[in-house]
Design a protein around this motif. Structure first.
Motif, mmCIF file in Angstrom:
data_model
loop_
_atom_site.group_PDB
_atom_site.id
_atom_site.type_symbol
_atom_site.label_atom_id
_atom_site.label_comp_id
_atom_site.label_asym_id
_atom_site.label_seq_id
_atom_site.Cartn_x
_atom_site.Cartn_y
_atom_site.Cartn_z
ATOM 1 N N TYR A 27 55.032 -17.331 8.290
ATOM 2 C CA TYR A 27 54.943 -18.699 8.569
ATOM 3 C C TYR A 27 55.822 -19.078 9.505
ATOM 4 O O TYR A 27 55.796 -19.485 10.993
ATOM 5 C CB TYR A 27 54.442 -19.584 7.673
ATOM 6 N N MET A 28 57.358 -18.942 9.715
ATOM 7 C CA MET A 28 58.048 -18.268 10.464
ATOM 8 C C MET A 28 57.775 -17.467 11.982
ATOM 9 O O MET A 28 57.951 -18.631 13.066
ATOM 10 C CB MET A 28 59.252 -17.825 10.125
ATOM 11 N N GLU A 29 57.486 -16.386 11.205
ATOM 12 C CA GLU A 29 57.277 -15.729 12.301
ATOM 13 C C GLU A 29 55.922 -16.242 13.325
ATOM 14 O O GLU A 29 55.365 -15.651 14.565
ATOM 15 C CB GLU A 29 56.633 -14.220 12.229
ATOM 16 N N LEU A 30 54.795 -17.169 12.520
ATOM 17 C CA LEU A 30 53.538 -17.211 13.186
ATOM 18 C C LEU A 30 53.635 -18.460 13.894
ATOM 19 O O LEU A 30 53.149 -18.945 14.405
ATOM 20 C CB LEU A 30 52.902 -17.085 12.392
ATOM 21 N N ASP A 31 54.713 -19.526 13.904
ATOM 22 C CA ASP A 31 55.814 -20.539 14.587
ATOM 23 C C ASP A 31 54.692 -21.489 13.963
ATOM 24 O O ASP A 31 54.229 -22.373 14.174
ATOM 25 C CB ASP A 31 55.367 -20.435 15.951
ATOM 26 N N ASP A 32 54.290 -21.341 12.116
ATOM 27 C CA ASP A 32 52.802 -22.430 11.993
ATOM 28 C C ASP A 32 53.685 -23.269 10.898
ATOM 29 O O ASP A 32 53.865 -22.770 10.078
ATOM 30 C CB ASP A 32 52.311 -21.579 11.383
ATOM 31 N N LEU A 33 54.226 -24.807 11.446
ATOM 32 C CA LEU A 33 55.198 -25.430 10.666
ATOM 33 C C LEU A 33 54.079 -25.797 9.744
ATOM 34 O O LEU A 33 54.663 -26.128 8.277
ATOM 35 C CB LEU A 33 55.455 -26.584 11.600
ATOM 36 N N PRO A 34 52.860 -26.234 9.354
ATOM 37 C CA PRO A 34 52.096 -27.017 8.618
ATOM 38 C C PRO A 34 51.561 -25.681 7.165
ATOM 39 O O PRO A 34 51.631 -26.159 6.104
ATOM 40 C CB PRO A 34 50.747 -26.815 8.823
ATOM 41 N N GLY A 35 51.577 -24.401 8.227
ATOM 42 C CA GLY A 35 51.259 -23.454 6.999
ATOM 43 C C GLY A 35 53.147 -23.601 5.620
ATOM 44 O O GLY A 35 53.369 -23.035 4.668
ATOM 45 N N ALA A 36 54.110 -23.410 6.286
ATOM 46 C CA ALA A 36 55.427 -23.394 6.111
ATOM 47 C C ALA A 36 55.340 -24.389 5.233
ATOM 48 O O ALA A 36 56.111 -24.103 4.256
ATOM 49 C CB ALA A 36 56.174 -23.666 7.680
#
Length: 453
Positions: free
Chosen positions: A68-77
């Motif tokens: 999720y960090m790689e994808l810059d996806d805060l909600p997923g993280a």
């Protein structure tokens, strides 16, 4: 094995052929995909696993957080963090380290610090210290990074900071721009086992350059062995001279670099162009820009174009700068138009039409940055175009844009003091404003500068 060779397809084929898939095999597949640059595929497989009877362990959840960090996806993280808590792994040190790094990366520095503070000091290892110190540095909270490093030295005396720790603190010192703090940091480095570390010394060069002590930066450079001076080291010092507008020194260093057999890269040329920019060497900068692709096969990036526009505009070649923008092979971004607008401001209201053109492009690209509106309003004000100033104010109100409060900092005896416009919260505010009233006939905070907005 296949993932180690970069062959993700074969690794997936082996996995698909397995009858028994336990958490270890799922973790091998998902972590391999994430580490080989396929985080989305890794998460798809994780979702498939969650629909099976296999439960994740903390090692797999660390991998999912990194995806999720790689994808810059805060909600997923944050959803993955909830799963960590639900699974009972929130006290695992590796998980806490990853979560701290994750929230710091997303700019949620308070959440990162809350996680850091939950771990008893005896359990905090150097990687967790690094995650928090680096998080502060990369989020512009330089003073907090330095203070945490000092706390680390005080409460974890048996723990030795590593190269990552030192580079994170050096970055913070560079942001603060204090020569005294920079010298303190260099003294610490020279007494450590990383005094000859190339990456640490390169960071020191950058730190001294940003602190305004280019001579000290050069001293660090000279102390390094010739074989250790790679293109990053050379470029750091050339960039330092560039920031200070020392054209002659930057050019001499560039020639020395070529004689040493080190091939320049795009960062090297950015330093050279910056030197020409701050030193007003228009034609020399023009020559270096065109030699990038012609002589070295380096494709100019957007930063190089922005630097060239700034160079031309600062020198008063506004039309030439505009035509340069129009001839760009890539779409001009905000920094390019911003450089043109700044050049128009520097040269008064000689070409208001060009300033308006630059401003309109900027507003299309970045509607919420108050600084650009202020520049245009000040240009209108300097030309006596008060109705246009009022128009800019109205546009800002309609778009919900507000001017940021001015802020300055000063280092006194190793402690950083920050002051915001109109702020009286400093413990010695009464003394400071009393002295200001004696030094200046203009009331403190009353301005007196050349800006009208």
């Amino acid at each position: 094995m296949y993932f180690a060779c970069g062959d993700a397809w074969s690794a997936r084929q082996v996995f698909e052929g397995m009858c028994d898939r336990d958490v270890v095999s799922w973790t091998s597949l998902i972590s391999g995909l994430v580490q080989n640059g396929h985080p989305l595929q890794g998460l798809h497989h994780f979702a498939s696993m969650m629909h099976s009877e296999v439960c994740p362990d903390f090692v797999l959840l660390v991998t999912v957080l990194k995806a999720y960090m790689e994808l810059d996806d805060l909600p997923g993280a944050t959803a993955a963090h909830s799963l960590v808590v639900k699974s009972g792994f929130d006290n695992e040190l590796d998980v806490v380290i990853t979560l701290t790094s994750m929230y710091a990366k997303f700019g949620c520095i308070m959440s990162a610090r809350a996680l850091f503070d939950r771990v008893p000091i005896p359990r905090v290892n150097v990687i967790l210290w690094n995650a928090m110190i680096s998080g502060y540095s990369k989020n512009g909270l330089a003073n907090e990074a330095v203070q945490l490093f000092k706390q680390m030295r005080k409460v974890a005396r048996n723990m030795t900071p590593d190269s990552v720790t030192l580079r994170s603190v050096i970055l913070a010192c560079a942001q603060l721009g204090s020569v005294e703090l920079a010298e303190w940091m260099e003294d610490y480095v020279r007494g450590s086992e990383y005094k000859d570390d190339v990456l640490v010394n390169t960071a020191l060069i950058d730190m001294y350059s940003k602190a305004g002590s280019i001579d000290r930066a050069h001293t660090v450079f000279e102390r390094m062995h010739v074989r250790e001076r790679d293109v990053v080291v050379w470029s750091a010092l050339i960039g330092g001279y560039g920031v200070h507008g020392h054209v002659k020194e930057a050019v001499t260093l560039f020639e020395d670099m070529k004689r040493a057999g080190v091939k320049p890269n795009d960062v090297t040329f950015l330093g050279l162009l910056s030197a020409c920019n701050h030193g007003g060497a228009v034609e020399k900068g023009w020559s270096y820009f065109h030699s990038m692709k012609h002589d070295y096969g380096i494709e100019p990036r957007h930063q190089h174009y922005a630097c060239m526009v700034d160079l031309l505009a600062r020198a008063g070649h506004l039309d030439r700068a505009y035509h340069f923008i129009m001839d760009m092979p890539i779409k001009p971004e905000m920094s390019v138009w911003g450089a043109l607008l700044h050049g128009c401001k520097m040269h008064g209201h000689s070409d208001m039409a060009l300033a308006e053109c630059a401003a309109q492009h900027i507003f299309e690209l970045e509607r919420s940055n108050a600084g650009h509106y202020v520049q245009l309003a000040n240009l209108y004000a300097s030309a006596g175009m008060w109705s246009h100033v009022a128009g800019v104010r109205l546009t800002m109100r309609e778009r919900g844009v507000s001017k940021a409060t001015g802020c300055s900092s000063i280092d006194i005896n190793g402690e950083m003091h920050s002051f915001h416009a109109g702020d009286h919260s400093h413990p010695r505010a009464a003394e400071i404003f009393a002295l200001l009233s004696l030094l200046s006939p203009t009331p403190a905070g009353g301005g007196g500068g050349q800006e009208f907005f």
